[in-house]
Design a protein around this motif. Structure first.
Motif, mmCIF file in Angstrom:
data_model
loop_
_atom_site.group_PDB
_atom_site.id
_atom_site.type_symbol
_atom_site.label_atom_id
_atom_site.label_comp_id
_atom_site.label_asym_id
_atom_site.label_seq_id
_atom_site.Cartn_x
_atom_site.Cartn_y
_atom_site.Cartn_z
ATOM 1 N N GLN A 25 48.500 65.490 35.149
ATOM 2 C CA GLN A 25 48.104 65.358 33.647
ATOM 3 C C GLN A 25 48.924 66.508 32.868
ATOM 4 N N HIS A 26 49.011 67.635 33.117
ATOM 5 C CA HIS A 26 49.807 68.606 32.520
ATOM 6 C C HIS A 26 51.194 69.026 32.787
ATOM 7 N N HIS A 27 52.183 67.743 33.176
ATOM 8 C CA HIS A 27 53.385 67.841 33.632
ATOM 9 C C HIS A 27 54.288 68.662 32.786
ATOM 10 N N ASP A 28 54.171 68.665 31.305
ATOM 11 C CA ASP A 28 54.853 69.131 30.548
ATOM 12 C C ASP A 28 54.597 70.811 30.290
ATOM 13 N N ALA A 29 53.476 71.218 31.150
ATOM 14 C CA ALA A 29 53.227 72.614 30.964
ATOM 15 C C ALA A 29 54.336 73.562 31.679
ATOM 16 N N ARG A 30 54.276 74.916 31.140
ATOM 17 C CA ARG A 30 54.973 75.939 31.731
ATOM 18 C C ARG A 30 54.687 76.139 33.339
ATOM 19 N N HIS A 31 53.430 76.401 33.333
ATOM 20 C CA HIS A 31 52.900 76.940 34.586
ATOM 21 C C HIS A 31 51.266 76.219 34.838
ATOM 22 N N ASN A 32 51.296 75.693 36.058
ATOM 23 C CA ASN A 32 49.806 75.229 36.542
ATOM 24 C C ASN A 32 49.517 76.297 37.667
ATOM 25 N N CYS A 33 48.818 77.580 37.290
ATOM 26 C CA CYS A 33 48.252 78.334 38.455
ATOM 27 C C CYS A 33 47.117 77.959 38.987
ATOM 28 N N TRP A 34 46.986 78.245 40.254
ATOM 29 C CA TRP A 34 45.598 77.785 40.970
ATOM 30 C C TRP A 34 45.025 78.491 42.037
ATOM 31 N N CYS A 35 43.810 78.361 42.276
ATOM 32 C CA CYS A 35 43.380 79.259 43.625
ATOM 33 C C CYS A 35 42.127 78.190 44.009
ATOM 34 N N TYR A 36 41.816 78.309 45.499
ATOM 35 C CA TYR A 36 40.554 77.881 45.891
ATOM 36 C C TYR A 36 40.078 78.438 47.083
ATOM 37 N N LEU A 37 38.711 78.505 47.100
ATOM 38 C CA LEU A 37 38.084 79.199 48.437
ATOM 39 C C LEU A 37 37.212 78.083 49.061
ATOM 40 N N ILE A 38 37.317 77.783 50.180
ATOM 41 C CA ILE A 38 36.449 76.861 51.025
ATOM 42 C C ILE A 38 35.552 77.745 52.143
ATOM 43 N N GLU A 39 34.134 77.391 52.156
ATOM 44 C CA GLU A 39 33.361 78.110 52.971
ATOM 45 C C GLU A 39 33.939 77.802 54.456
ATOM 46 N N GLY A 40 33.953 79.111 55.100
ATOM 47 C CA GLY A 40 34.388 79.162 56.291
ATOM 48 C C GLY A 40 35.770 78.622 56.727
ATOM 49 N N GLY A 41 36.529 78.619 55.499
ATOM 50 C CA GLY A 41 37.841 78.128 55.716
ATOM 51 C C GLY A 41 39.061 78.928 55.106
ATOM 52 N N PRO A 42 39.971 78.389 54.320
ATOM 53 C CA PRO A 42 40.966 79.186 53.763
ATOM 54 C C PRO A 42 40.850 79.689 52.118
ATOM 55 N N GLU A 43 41.418 80.668 51.769
ATOM 56 C CA GLU A 43 41.498 81.142 50.498
ATOM 57 C C GLU A 43 42.961 81.187 50.269
ATOM 58 N N ARG A 44 43.377 80.101 48.981
ATOM 59 C CA ARG A 44 44.736 79.922 48.706
ATOM 60 C C ARG A 44 44.974 80.474 47.499
ATOM 61 N N TYR A 45 46.105 80.613 46.796
ATOM 62 C CA TYR A 45 46.325 80.859 45.348
ATOM 63 C C TYR A 45 47.949 80.785 45.190
ATOM 64 N N SER A 46 48.162 80.379 43.871
ATOM 65 C CA SER A 46 49.596 80.025 43.258
ATOM 66 C C SER A 46 49.968 80.866 42.106
ATOM 67 N N ASP A 47 50.874 81.469 41.835
ATOM 68 C CA ASP A 47 51.148 81.943 40.694
ATOM 69 C C ASP A 47 51.948 80.940 39.766
ATOM 70 N N ASP A 48 52.675 79.785 40.512
ATOM 71 C CA ASP A 48 53.477 78.918 39.671
ATOM 72 C C ASP A 48 54.413 79.512 38.882
ATOM 73 N N GLY A 49 55.204 80.302 39.295
ATOM 74 C CA GLY A 49 56.383 80.981 38.415
ATOM 75 C C GLY A 49 56.133 82.059 37.538
ATOM 76 N N GLU A 50 54.635 82.181 37.546
ATOM 77 C CA GLU A 50 54.517 83.498 36.599
ATOM 78 C C GLU A 50 54.707 84.793 37.779
ATOM 79 N N PRO A 51 54.730 85.994 36.946
ATOM 80 C CA PRO A 51 55.098 87.270 37.762
ATOM 81 C C PRO A 51 54.077 87.460 38.789
ATOM 82 N N GLN A 52 54.671 87.780 40.007
ATOM 83 C CA GLN A 52 53.573 87.790 41.323
ATOM 84 C C GLN A 52 52.525 88.636 40.866
ATOM 85 N N GLY A 53 51.335 87.812 41.329
ATOM 86 C CA GLY A 53 50.164 88.914 41.234
ATOM 87 C C GLY A 53 49.426 88.922 39.755
ATOM 88 N N SER A 54 50.037 88.170 38.807
ATOM 89 C CA SER A 54 49.378 88.114 37.474
ATOM 90 C C SER A 54 48.664 87.053 37.098
#
Length: 200
Positions: free
Chosen positions: A45-74
């Motif tokens: 949907q937002h293919h023209d945006a500079r960044h699409n940063c994300w995270c998710y948490l699943i009960e009893g499962g993984p936690e993942r995240y992405s800075d999608d090109g932003e400075p690490q940890g920001s």
């Protein structure tokens, strides 16, 4: 310890910082595949945006995240922290940034992504999820599949199975359905299988 909470539904937010627009989105999800599907849809949907940063948490499962090109940890980790602090699970968050031409620095980015994620979560609302009671079921082989299907149809989970003289299953069932499920298993097996509540 308080029970975990999940987003009550879809939530969005918009935060403007020095002409950069941060669009937050929160959705409840059951699996990692669900979370990745939401992320993929937002990126499309937002293919023209500079960044699409994300995270998710699943009960009893993984936690993942992405800075999608932003400075690490920001971006990804600050968003994830919003959910951790609120005791949220089974959630995905995507914050889309349309760059406004002014650099914000790591501190500005951290604040912006945190605010966008928090406001999207607030707009989604949250509901508490009760812990699922767990049962041990010892079944003859010829009834095991019927018990498994009945469990899945009630929203339950077969957590592990062992095959010996009979089939032993550790099963978790939503609290509000546990009594009806237990009675159904008893009837389904003509009284030969009685689920035993367990803390394991």
């Amino acid at each position: 310890m308080s029970n975990a909470r999940i987003p009550a539904g879809h939530g969005e937010s918009e935060y403007i910082e020095k002409r950069s627009s941060f669009l937050g989105l929160v959705e409840p999800v059951e699996t990692e595949e669900d979370a990745r599907a939401v992320i993929a849809a937002v990126k499309k949907q937002h293919h023209d945006a500079r960044h699409n940063c994300w995270c998710y948490l699943i009960e009893g499962g993984p936690e993942r995240y992405s800075d999608d090109g932003e400075p690490q940890g920001s971006a990804g980790i600050p968003m994830l922290e919003v959910f951790r602090k609120e005791g949220i699970t089974n959630a995905v968050c995507v914050v889309t940034r349309y760059f406004g031409g002014v650099l914000l620095g790591a501190g500005g980015l951290l604040r912006a992504y945190t605010k966008a994620a928090k406001e999207a979560l607030e707009n989604a609302g949250t509901v508490e999820i009760l812990p699922k009671p767990r049962f041990l079921v010892h079944s003859p082989y010829h009834l095991a599949e019927r018990i498994r299907q009945e469990t899945l149809s009630c929203g339950g989970t077969v957590e592990n199975t062992s095959y010996e003289a009979d089939v032993s299953m550790c099963i978790s069932i939503p609290a509000e359905k546990a009594d009806a499920w237990s009675a159904r298993i008893f009837d389904l097996t003509s009284g030969t299988v009685l689920p035993e509540k367990t803390e394991r």
